[in-house]
Design an enzyme around this catalytic site. Structure first.
Site, mmCIF file in Angstrom:
data_model
loop_
_atom_site.group_PDB
_atom_site.id
_atom_site.type_symbol
_atom_site.label_atom_id
_atom_site.label_comp_id
_atom_site.label_asym_id
_atom_site.label_seq_id
_atom_site.Cartn_x
_atom_site.Cartn_y
_atom_site.Cartn_z
ATOM 1 N N ARG A 95 0.835 -1.123 0.057
ATOM 2 C CA ARG A 95 0.020 -0.036 -0.035
ATOM 3 C C ARG A 95 0.780 1.147 -0.067
ATOM 4 O O ARG A 95 0.578 2.269 0.671
ATOM 5 C CB ARG A 95 -0.886 -0.030 1.260
ATOM 6 C CG ARG A 95 -0.013 -0.097 2.542
ATOM 7 C CD ARG A 95 -1.131 0.081 3.707
ATOM 8 N NE ARG A 95 -0.704 0.122 4.859
ATOM 9 C CZ ARG A 95 -1.107 0.450 6.083
ATOM 10 N NH1 ARG A 95 -2.096 1.340 6.091
ATOM 11 N NH2 ARG A 95 -0.374 0.514 7.187
ATOM 12 N N ARG A 178 6.028 10.442 3.382
ATOM 13 C CA ARG A 178 7.224 10.053 4.313
ATOM 14 C C ARG A 178 8.385 10.514 3.497
ATOM 15 O O ARG A 178 8.610 10.230 2.313
ATOM 16 C CB ARG A 178 7.068 8.685 4.464
ATOM 17 C CG ARG A 178 8.141 8.152 5.495
ATOM 18 C CD ARG A 178 7.737 6.818 6.435
ATOM 19 N NE ARG A 178 7.675 5.633 5.479
ATOM 20 C CZ ARG A 178 7.111 4.539 5.516
ATOM 21 N NH1 ARG A 178 6.724 4.561 6.954
ATOM 22 N NH2 ARG A 178 7.456 3.364 4.792
ATOM 23 N N ASP A 254 11.607 -6.855 7.827
ATOM 24 C CA ASP A 254 11.254 -5.706 6.829
ATOM 25 C C ASP A 254 11.051 -4.314 7.646
ATOM 26 O O ASP A 254 10.698 -3.233 6.523
ATOM 27 C CB ASP A 254 10.114 -6.072 6.078
ATOM 28 C CG ASP A 254 8.650 -6.213 6.920
ATOM 29 O OD1 ASP A 254 8.782 -7.134 7.703
ATOM 30 O OD2 ASP A 254 7.748 -5.655 7.001
#
Length: 484
Positions: A95, A178, A254
């Site tokens: 996403r 971000r 991750d």
């Protein structure tokens, strides 16, 4: 750079060009009525971006990936990962999208990345969306962490999508924009290694060196040096988490960066009462990533990283394993050194004074009396100035604390030093939830006030008294959710 219109913003496609096998070109889902909720104007300025332009309709389209800047090649990055110990060979940005990179004033590249921008080929069963609450949580906590000097990804903006998101209930949707030194992770290397293409693995390693440790490019053995450097930055990072009472909540491979930045603020939280067993994530039912387990979890993740690098460490497998083990065995000492030095500063001790034993005694007292970790450490500077009553008030057994206080006073602690590293304001869980609930109902005022507090965490200010207090008794047991 100075800009006047969104159309003049350019992004590099550095990752997409250098490692095309490690991502899939993709586009963000189209938004019909996006609304900017919060924009980090200081970060925009630091990146050379004009906040006024970003607030325009074209700027909002850029912040949500609906307008692709010149030079950009948006990609969903590929990575694997161990999630709560179980290996998943193909995770990736389900996403999220890397829009591209922007060159900072120091010449370094910074990723511009989206979260909640729609389904990608890595989405598996997910909807690719994000809700307003979790995206604002990441904004609040990441900016609070940055203000405390802790390496972290940053939040540039949160934009409401105008599209509802179905979770336990129907929630308003949002996209987070971000910023990061990069989004290279341990999981990135796991994915590259799993392909069996050692040349690809080598190129990923070379890319990581160029982005984060360029001085290693000319090292006699750059890949063992890369392993040692990542161990070093992660030991320092986790020590800093522990020093401020931060619980990440989802330390999967991750979610461990090669750069040493904190990433992914899903089920994170800050301890109120000091409790080494603190777990806040709703999915961490076994306490794998409890507060006290974070250093061990980091070393476990770094071991997985070392495994990916074995073919690059040495042509002989046994020698490669020996080099990896030698590097990994340094992690406990590196972590302990970083934590002890940091705790020494929090206790106001001179450089070189070993704070481990004194700090250990203190933490035992804090745990036994369930003392508020952040508030107590800030109050301790008053004791260094001669007024011990604010600190004594936290304890039921004041005699034991007074005994500790005598040992500490004998070391001549510096109150001024303590005030520089012990925050008054952190993103307290009850205040974060209050701000998120209000924002989800359209009221951004609590969010703005909370951000004003946590982005100046060491400066005591009138009117912010409640932001320095722990959770009220009726707040109850706290659980956080990742929002997927």
């Amino acid at each position: 750079m100075s800009i006047s219109t969104a159309s003049t913003i350019t992004l590099d496609n550095h990752f997409a060009r250098h490692l095309p096998e490690m991502g899939m070109p993709w586009q963000a889902a189209e938004l019909l009525e996006p609304q900017l909720l919060v924009l980090n104007e200081q970060l925009a300025s630091d990146l050379g971006l004009d906040a006024a332009v970003l607030r325009s309709s074209e700027g909002i389209e850029l912040l949500t990936g609906n307008r692709v800047p010149a030079g950009a090649t948006p990609v969903a990055q590929a990575y694997a990962g161990h999630q709560f110990g179980g290996y998943s060979p193909r995770l990736g940005d389900g996403r999220a999208l890397l829009l591209g990179e922007i060159t900072g004033p120091d010449g370094s590249l910074r990723d511009i990345h989206l979260k909640g921008s729609g389904r990608t080929p890595f989405a598996r069963g997910g909807d690719g969306l994000a809700a307003v609450g979790p995206m604002l949580r990441e904004y609040i906590v990441s900016e609070g962490m940055s203000a405390m000097g802790i390496p972290t990804t940053r939040s540039l903006a949160v934009t409401a999508t105008g599209r509802p998101v179905q979770r336990e209930e129907l929630l308003p949707g949002a996209v987070l924009t971000r910023v990061a030194a990069s989004h290279l992770r341990v999981g990135t290397f796991q994915y590259a290694r799993a392909t069996g293409d050692l040349e690809l693995l080598r190129r990923v390693a070379d890319y990581a060196i160029a982005r984060h440790f360029p001085h290693l490019a000319k090292a006699p053995r750059p890949y063992p040096a890369l392993l040692e450097s990542v161990i070093e930055v992660q030991a320092s990072l986790v020590a800093q988490w522990m020093l401020i009472g931060f619980v990440h909540g989802v330390m999967n491979t991750d979610n461990m960066t090669i750069s040493g930045e904190t990433i992914d603020y899903g089920p994170c939280a800050f301890m109120d009462s000091f409790n080494p067993s603190s777990v806040y994530s709703s999915i961490d039912t076994m306490g794998r990533y409890a507060y006290a387990n974070q250093p061990l979890a980091a070393q476990w993740n770094l071991t997985r990283f070392a495994e990916t690098l074995l073919p690059l460490l040495h042509e002989n497998q046994d020698d490669a394993v020996a080099l990896a083990e030698e590097a990994l065995n340094r992690f406990p000492a590196r972590y302990s050194e970083a934590w002890s030095a940091g705790m020494g500063r929090k206790l106001g001790l001179a450089d070189g004074v070993d704070a481990s034993e004194l700090a250990g005694k203190l933490l035992t007292l804090l745990e036994e009396d369930r003392v508020d970790y952040t508030s107590f450490l800030r109050s301790l500077s008053s004791a260094a100035r001669g007024n011990a009553e604010p600190a004594r008030a936290f304890f039921m057994d004041t005699a034991r604390f007074d005994s500790w206080l005598g040992e500490w006073h004998a070391l001549n602690p510096s109150a001024e030093q303590m005030d520089k590293v012990n925050p008054i304001y952190v993103p307290r869980n009850h205040l974060v939830e209050e701000a998120l609930a209000a924002a989800s109902d359209g009221d951004l005022a609590p969010l703005e006030t909370l951000l004003a507090a946590v982005t100046a965490p060491f400066e005591e200010r009138s009117g912010f008294e409640r932001y320095a207090l722990g959770a009220p008794d009726d707040f109850g047991s706290y659980r956080t959710f990742c929002g997927t």
